[in-house]
Design an enzyme around this catalytic site. Structure first.
Site, PDB file in Angstrom:
ATOM      1  N   LYS A   8       0.790  -1.078   0.088  1.00 13.87           N
ATOM      2  CA  LYS A   8       0.110  -0.124  -0.019  1.00 13.87           C
ATOM      3  C   LYS A   8       0.920   1.257   0.152  1.00 13.87           C
ATOM      4  CE  LYS A   8      -3.951   2.167   2.502  1.00 13.87           C
ATOM      5  NZ  LYS A   8      -4.862   1.599   3.823  1.00 13.87           N
ATOM      6  N   SER A  52      -9.480   1.950   3.050  1.00 14.57           N
ATOM      7  CA  SER A  52      -8.778   2.558   2.311  1.00 14.57           C
ATOM      8  C   SER A  52      -7.793   1.758   1.257  1.00 14.57           C
ATOM      9  CB  SER A  52      -7.965   3.801   3.013  1.00 14.57           C
ATOM     10  OG  SER A  52      -7.051   2.964   3.820  1.00 14.57           O
ATOM     11  N   SER A 103     -10.233  -0.699   6.986  1.00 15.66           N
ATOM     12  CA  SER A 103      -9.630  -0.513   5.792  1.00 15.66           C
ATOM     13  C   SER A 103      -8.805  -1.617   5.268  1.00 15.66           C
ATOM     14  CB  SER A 103      -8.662   0.731   5.903  1.00 15.66           C
ATOM     15  OG  SER A 103      -9.389   1.902   5.983  1.00 15.66           O
TER      16      SER A 103
END
Length: 501
Positions: A115, A190, A214
């Protein structure tokens, strides 16, 4: 009231009168949580202090240790080609230009994406935002370094909801992440890019962060596995903070086994421990009722009933329980994440706020309007909630519920209707995951079944503090029993049969 708000904004030093309407609209969206919070009395207990959990210890069967095969270099090249073909799906913020340098390790070249919230040596870090300067990282984040030592092969950095502060992964800088499992539905956030890269078959696993769901929400939306470990079991050094007492780093994978392998590497273990369970016999699993099943979309209610029946038939001891005080979780979360996120990004907001996407910018701004003493009150309420969750394990080894109240919402939805109730999108998506960010308990999302049009439906399994390996072990057994896994196995066999012809 409007003039008072303008005066207050001027006093804070922002002075952007044109922002008032955006703030009022966003505060109005959160009015149910704010009104609930104001109506609660402040508990007499001490304020919650987020502290690292003890190192999780596996207690599986000694003769069933996971073996991981080395990924051939050609498979890495093929994965990169696949990623480039799907570039318009905006899963990645950047891709590696060549085969990553790999050290020998028990991950054996597992294909992994990171990420874009974590530093990767000699690569830019954007946080998914145009407001940051894409500074080239001098060194790996600690979790990235651990994966590198274990032999992971990095493909690139994945797209995300800007600054990890949202649940759609509709990114204003890099574009909207598309959900490979259901392209007309959100991929969740996210960590949407990480989930999408796995669901698209590009990588075996990925790293994400989880502040209100997330990791688990994108996993549920995209039909993969997402694991939020106990709070701070995994280090956050080199990871951009959002709300430090809520943030968790965790692994995501195609399967529970892939996710467990990543978790072992992230713990900096030298080899896989014996972590699997042989059976569900004697395992006490309590279905969460009350807050957790009122309301639920009918497809999720049916999924949960089917899963509990399957568990019982497989030998688990099943029961139903409720957790006191859970109706306050959303208001506690709001008054925690708003204060911490606004404090974390205060300098960025003041210096380069215009470059932050509107949805994230307004959330960072409204944190300045919540009274400081509300944060302390929220932490006292949070402490009581954590004790209530601990108490739920008095009669159960694991807790279970759906990961979300509904299947992944449609792209562009702002509200979700569930059994006669209407929720703002972010509320509907995170209500069942965020309580365990508040309390720090380990939780995993696994796909169980699907809607009539093929969208994934997922279960969430929660364990005691530091029982991370036990959560993984029970999740793997459920995975083998799930209709989702049986369908995937049948599809793979059919593809192999056609390939053979």
């Amino acid at each position: 009231m409007r003039q008072s708000l303008v005066d207050y904004v001027d006093w804070l030093g922002y002075g952007h009168g044109e922002r008032v309407e955006a703030w009022i609209e966003r505060l109005g969206m959160n009015m149910p949580e704010l009104q609930h919070f104001r109506a609660q009395t402040t508990p007499s207990c001490p304020a919650y202090v987020a502290s690292p959990a003890a190192m999780p210890v596996a207690d599986g069967v000694p003769d069933r240790v996971l073996a991981i095969k080395v990924t051939p270099d050609q498979e890495i090249l093929d994965a990169m080609d696949r990623a480039k073909e799907l570039a318009h799906w905006n899963m990645f913020t950047w891709l590696a230009a060549e085969i990553p340098q790999r050290e020998p390790g028990f991950l054996g070249g597992m294909l992994v994406a990171i990420k874009d919230l974590m530093t990767i040596a000699d690569r830019p870090l954007s946080g998914g935002s145009a407001a940051l300067n894409d500074t080239i990282a001098l060194r790996d984040a600690e979790v990235v370094a651990r994966l590198r030592r274990a032999g992971a092969a990095f493909i690139g950095a994945t797209n995300l909801h800007e600054l990890a502060y949202g649940i759609t992964s509709d990114n204003p800088r890099f574009g909207r992440v598309v959900n490979p499992a259901a392209p007309d539905r959100i991929p969740g956030g996210s960590s949407g890019g990480s989930a999408a890269a796995i669901a698209a078959g590009i990588v075996h696993g990925a790293l994400g962060t989880d502040t209100a769901g997330s990791i688990r929400v994108p996993a549920a939306c995209c039909g993969i596995v997402g694991f939020k470990p106990s709070y701070d079991v995994l280090p956050r050094k080199g990871v951009l903070d959002l709300a430090p007492t809520l943030d968790h780093v965790g692994p995501m994978g195609r399967t529970v086994a892939d996710t467990a392998a990543l978790f072992a590497a992230l713990l900096d273990l030298s080899a896989m421990p014996a972590w699997r369970y042989d059976s569900l016999a004697g395992r006490r699993i309590a279905r969460l009722a009350g807050y957790f099943d009122q309301p639920l979309a009918p497809c999720l209610r049916e999924m949960l009933a089917e899963a509990m029946e399957t568990l019982s038939e497989a030998g688990a001891t099943c029961s139903v329980t409720q957790i006191d005080g859970m109706n306050s979780a959303a208001s506690i979360q709001l008054n925690t994440i708003c204060a911490e996120a606004s404090a974390t990004h205060n300098a960025l907001l003041q210096q380069n706020g215009e470059a932050i996407g509107e949805d994230v910018r307004v959330r960072l701004e409204i944190g300045n309007f919540l009274p400081g003493h509300w944060y302390l009150k929220a932490q006292k309420m949070r402490s009581r909630l954590a004790n209530d969750v601990d108490a739920a394990f008095g009669q159960a080894d694991f807790l279970i519920c759906p990961t979300m109240r509904t299947a992944a919402p449609a792209i562009g939805a702002t509200h979700v209707d569930i059994e006669g109730r209407t929720y703002p999108l972010h509320t509907a998506v995170t209500q069942l995951t965020m309580p365990f960010n508040l309390t720090g308990h380990p939780a995993i999302s696994i796909p169980w079944s699907h809607t009539e049009d093929g969208a994934p439906l997922a279960l969430q399994i929660i364990g005691r503090r530091s029982a991370d390996w036990q959560v993984l072990a029970i999740a793997e057994l459920l995975e083998t029993l799930s209709p989702w896994t049986k369908r995937q196995t049948a599809d793979n066999l059919e593809r192999d049969r056609h390939a053979g012809n």
